[in-house]
Design a protein around this motif. Sequence first.
Motif, PDB file in Angstrom:
ATOM      1  N   ARG A   1       0.113   6.249  -1.176  1.00  0.00           N
ATOM      2  CA  ARG A   1      -0.091   6.896  -1.659  1.00  0.00           C
ATOM      3  C   ARG A   1       0.112   7.623  -2.628  1.00  0.00           C
ATOM      4  O   ARG A   1       1.543   7.835  -3.138  1.00  0.00           O
ATOM      5  CB  ARG A   1      -0.322   7.960  -0.618  1.00  0.00           C
TER       6      ARG A   1
ATOM      7  N   VAL B   1      -4.347   9.488  -3.948  1.00  0.00           N
ATOM      8  CA  VAL B   1      -5.057   8.418  -3.584  1.00  0.00           C
ATOM      9  C   VAL B   1      -4.339   7.218  -2.849  1.00  0.00           C
ATOM     10  O   VAL B   1      -2.864   7.532  -2.434  1.00  0.00           O
ATOM     11  CB  VAL B   1      -5.251   7.767  -5.009  1.00  0.00           C
ATOM     12  N   GLU B   2      -4.789   6.477  -1.436  1.00  0.00           N
ATOM     13  CA  GLU B   2      -3.967   5.467  -1.255  1.00  0.00           C
ATOM     14  C   GLU B   2      -4.782   3.936  -1.619  1.00  0.00           C
ATOM     15  O   GLU B   2      -6.081   4.190  -2.506  1.00  0.00           O
ATOM     16  CB  GLU B   2      -4.339   5.487   0.358  1.00  0.00           C
TER      17      GLU B   2
ATOM     18  N   TYR C   1     -11.967   3.534  -8.911  1.00  0.00           N
ATOM     19  CA  TYR C   1     -11.788   3.861  -7.813  1.00  0.00           C
ATOM     20  C   TYR C   1     -13.361   3.694  -7.273  1.00  0.00           C
ATOM     21  O   TYR C   1     -14.022   3.728  -8.538  1.00  0.00           O
ATOM     22  CB  TYR C   1     -11.541   5.507  -7.180  1.00  0.00           C
TER      23      TYR C   1
ATOM     24  N   ARG D   1      -8.022   2.412  -2.741  1.00  0.00           N
ATOM     25  CA  ARG D   1      -8.799   2.488  -1.240  1.00  0.00           C
ATOM     26  C   ARG D   1      -9.605   3.361  -0.773  1.00  0.00           C
ATOM     27  O   ARG D   1     -10.443   3.486  -0.835  1.00  0.00           O
ATOM     28  CB  ARG D   1      -8.575   1.212  -0.215  1.00  0.00           C
ATOM     29  N   GLU D   2      -9.313   4.584  -0.994  1.00  0.00           N
ATOM     30  CA  GLU D   2      -8.558   6.240  -0.700  1.00  0.00           C
ATOM     31  C   GLU D   2      -8.677   7.650  -0.936  1.00  0.00           C
ATOM     32  O   GLU D   2      -7.601   6.908  -1.730  1.00  0.00           O
ATOM     33  CB  GLU D   2      -8.378   6.373   1.285  1.00  0.00           C
TER      34      GLU D   2
ATOM     35  N   LEU E   1      -8.717  11.245  -1.066  1.00  0.00           N
ATOM     36  CA  LEU E   1      -8.585  12.474  -1.152  1.00  0.00           C
ATOM     37  C   LEU E   1      -8.130  13.667  -1.486  1.00  0.00           C
ATOM     38  O   LEU E   1      -6.791  13.871  -2.062  1.00  0.00           O
ATOM     39  CB  LEU E   1      -7.511  12.500   0.499  1.00  0.00           C
TER      40      LEU E   1
ATOM     41  N   ASN F   1       1.045  -0.970   0.438  1.00  0.00           N
ATOM     42  CA  ASN F   1       0.369  -0.583  -0.186  1.00  0.00           C
ATOM     43  C   ASN F   1       0.959   1.398   0.197  1.00  0.00           C
ATOM     44  O   ASN F   1       1.699   1.152   0.927  1.00  0.00           O
ATOM     45  CB  ASN F   1      -0.820   0.425   1.204  1.00  0.00           C
TER      46      ASN F   1
END
Length: 154
Positions: free
Chosen positions: A55, A105-106, A89, A118-119, A121, A53
Motif C-alpha cells: 500500500r 492505493v494498493e 488506476y 488495483r484498489e 481508498l 503487493n
Amino acid sequence: MTRKKRRLYMLGLALLGLGTATALTLTAFQDNLVFFFSPTDLQAKAAEVRDRNFRLGGLVEQGSVERRPDGITVLFKVSDGPHAVPVSYTGQLPDLFREGQGVVVEGRLRPDGVFVAREVLAKHDENYMPPEVADALKRAEHFKDTQKTLVPGS
C-alpha cells in the motif's frame, strides 16, 4: 521393535508434521502480508518491493489527475511533500477521490517507477486520515494540524 523406539518414532513423526504445518502456515502468511509505504519510504526501499503487493499512501497531488481517453484509466500522483509517485488506476474511483485529499492505493510498482493500483481508498470525510498516512505526512513535515486520525478504541 521395543515400546521405547515406537514412542520415539511417533514423537519424531509428530514433530515433523508440526514443523511442516508451521512452515506452510508461515509461507502463506508471508504471501498475504501487505506493507504500507509513503512516497519517501518508497524511494529508499523501491528495489525491495518491486514484485510485491503493498500500500502507498499520501495526498493526491494538485493538478496531477489525468483521465485517459478510454474513460476508465486515471493517472495521478501520490505525494507526501518531498516525493511523489505516479499512480495508474483502471476502474471506478471512489466518490470522495479528489486532488489534495488523503488516499491509500494498493498494488504493485512497475520497473519504470509507476505504481499500478488495483484498489484506491479515499478518506471518508475531512476529519479522518488513515494513521499510516498521517504519520508519513508528519515525518515529511507536510501535515496540517487540523487533520485528525482515527484512533482505535476512541
